[in-house]
Motif scaffolding. Structure first.
Motif, PDB file in Angstrom:
ATOM      1  N   VAL A  45      -2.114  -3.733 -10.267  1.00  0.00           N
ATOM      2  CA  VAL A  45      -1.504  -4.191  -9.014  1.00  0.00           C
ATOM      3  C   VAL A  45      -0.624  -5.394  -9.324  1.00  0.00           C
ATOM      4  N   ARG A  76       9.189   0.220  -9.611  1.00  0.00           N
ATOM      5  CA  ARG A  76       8.652   1.579  -9.665  1.00  0.00           C
ATOM      6  C   ARG A  76       9.243   2.361 -10.834  1.00  0.00           C
ATOM      7  N   ILE A  83       0.692  -0.224  -8.248  1.00  0.00           N
ATOM      8  CA  ILE A  83       0.423  -0.554  -6.849  1.00  0.00           C
ATOM      9  C   ILE A  83       1.106  -1.870  -6.534  1.00  0.00           C
ATOM     10  N   ASN A  85       1.697  -4.970  -4.093  1.00  0.00           N
ATOM     11  CA  ASN A  85       1.090  -5.775  -3.034  1.00  0.00           C
ATOM     12  C   ASN A  85       2.114  -6.849  -2.674  1.00  0.00           C
ATOM     13  N   ARG A 106       8.050  -0.136   2.134  1.00  0.00           N
ATOM     14  CA  ARG A 106       6.818   0.609   2.400  1.00  0.00           C
ATOM     15  C   ARG A 106       5.828   0.493   1.227  1.00  0.00           C
ATOM     16  N   PRO A 107       5.395  -0.725   0.913  1.00  0.00           N
ATOM     17  CA  PRO A 107       4.485  -0.914  -0.224  1.00  0.00           C
ATOM     18  C   PRO A 107       3.092  -0.373   0.072  1.00  0.00           C
ATOM     19  N   GLU A 108       2.336  -0.139  -0.989  1.00  0.00           N
ATOM     20  CA  GLU A 108       0.968   0.343  -0.814  1.00  0.00           C
ATOM     21  C   GLU A 108       0.089  -0.701  -0.121  1.00  0.00           C
ATOM     22  N   MET A 109       0.301  -1.983  -0.460  1.00  0.00           N
ATOM     23  CA  MET A 109      -0.491  -3.079   0.099  1.00  0.00           C
ATOM     24  C   MET A 109       0.450  -4.225   0.462  1.00  0.00           C
ATOM     25  N   THR A 152       4.180   1.290   8.504  1.00  0.00           N
ATOM     26  CA  THR A 152       4.720   1.589   7.175  1.00  0.00           C
ATOM     27  C   THR A 152       3.692   2.222   6.236  1.00  0.00           C
ATOM     28  N   GLY A 153       2.460   2.442   6.718  1.00  0.00           N
ATOM     29  CA  GLY A 153       1.436   3.031   5.865  1.00  0.00           C
ATOM     30  C   GLY A 153       0.963   2.091   4.776  1.00  0.00           C
ATOM     31  N   THR A 154       0.968   0.794   5.082  1.00  0.00           N
ATOM     32  CA  THR A 154       0.628  -0.249   4.116  1.00  0.00           C
ATOM     33  C   THR A 154      -0.770  -0.791   4.415  1.00  0.00           C
ATOM     34  N   LEU A 155      -1.595  -0.939   3.380  1.00  0.00           N
ATOM     35  CA  LEU A 155      -2.939  -1.490   3.555  1.00  0.00           C
ATOM     36  C   LEU A 155      -2.861  -3.005   3.674  1.00  0.00           C
TER      37      LEU A 155
END
Length: 218
Positions: A45, A76, A83, A85, A106-109, A152-155
């Motif tokens: 991460v 990327r 991942i 953050n 639209r990051p994962e976290m 955004t589907g981000t945790l």
């Protein structure tokens, strides 16, 4: 034998670290190179801050969505499977810049600073290291970030700088501001927040919601 794996997050830029004094990355290419080095050393991460690109301004945050997009695309390409953050920390009620960057990448976290803190530090001569600042994160601001991250589907990673902020996270869940188990980040070492004292960890683990995942930042 304990089989849990440790997940390592590397904050490759630091917090307002001056690239004129320390060799932290600023440009998309530099960020990608340092992210690759972090991955090769075992990080999965990367905690990412976007910086202004003008000469002499690389220690200051940038909320330019195109720059954010360029940085994330470079990371990327250099580190498939990484991942990301993303930082969202901003002083004041205007969250539009960080939210625009979330929508662009639209990051994962992403960090969701979960409570307010007097952000202070004193030099050895007794002078303030910087003007005393309130890092303000009232519930309405926290909810704005929670809602944007849901879009955004981000945790959200609920950053907790003090014990009371850990308790606030449970209230966000109780009131329906956040659904599901929150991801906690216990942030140690800020001079006006929790000290890096291992005796605090058992207390923090008792205060968090049972079964909720957590990590620590030093």
């Amino acid at each position: 034998m304990h089989s849990d794996k440790a997940i390592i997050t590397c904050a490759i830029t630091g917090v307002l670290t001056d690239p004129g004094q320390h060799p932290v990355p600023v440009t998309p290419e530099e960020l990608a190179r340092e992210a690759r080095r972090a991955c090769d050393a075992g990080a999965s991460v990367v905690h990412l801050h976007f910086r202004r690109q003008e000469p002499g301004k690389g220690h200051l945050p940038s909320w330019d969505p195109q720059l954010a997009r360029d940085c994330v695309q470079a990371l990327r390409a250099a580190c498939p499977g990484l991942i990301i953050n993303q930082s969202t920390g901003v002083v004041g009620p205007d969250c539009q810049g960080p939210i625009d960057c979330l929508r662009a990448t639209r990051p994962e976290m992403a960090a969701c600073n979960a409570g307010s803190l007097n952000y202070l530090k004193v030099r050895s001569d007794g002078a303030w290291a910087w003007p005393p600042t309130l890092f303000d994160n009232p519930p309405a601001k926290v909810k704005e970030f929670i809602d944007a991250m849901a879009e955004t589907g981000t945790l959200p990673e609920f950053e907790c700088f003090d014990l009371g902020i850990v308790r606030c996270v449970q209230m966000y869940r109780q009131t329906g501001m956040y659904q599901g188990l929150p991801e906690y980040n216990f942030v140690f070492g800020v001079a006006s927040g929790m000290p890096a004292d291992p005796d605090l960890l058992p207390i923090l683990l008792r205060l968090k919601i049972p079964q909720a995942p957590w990590q620590a930042t030093l």
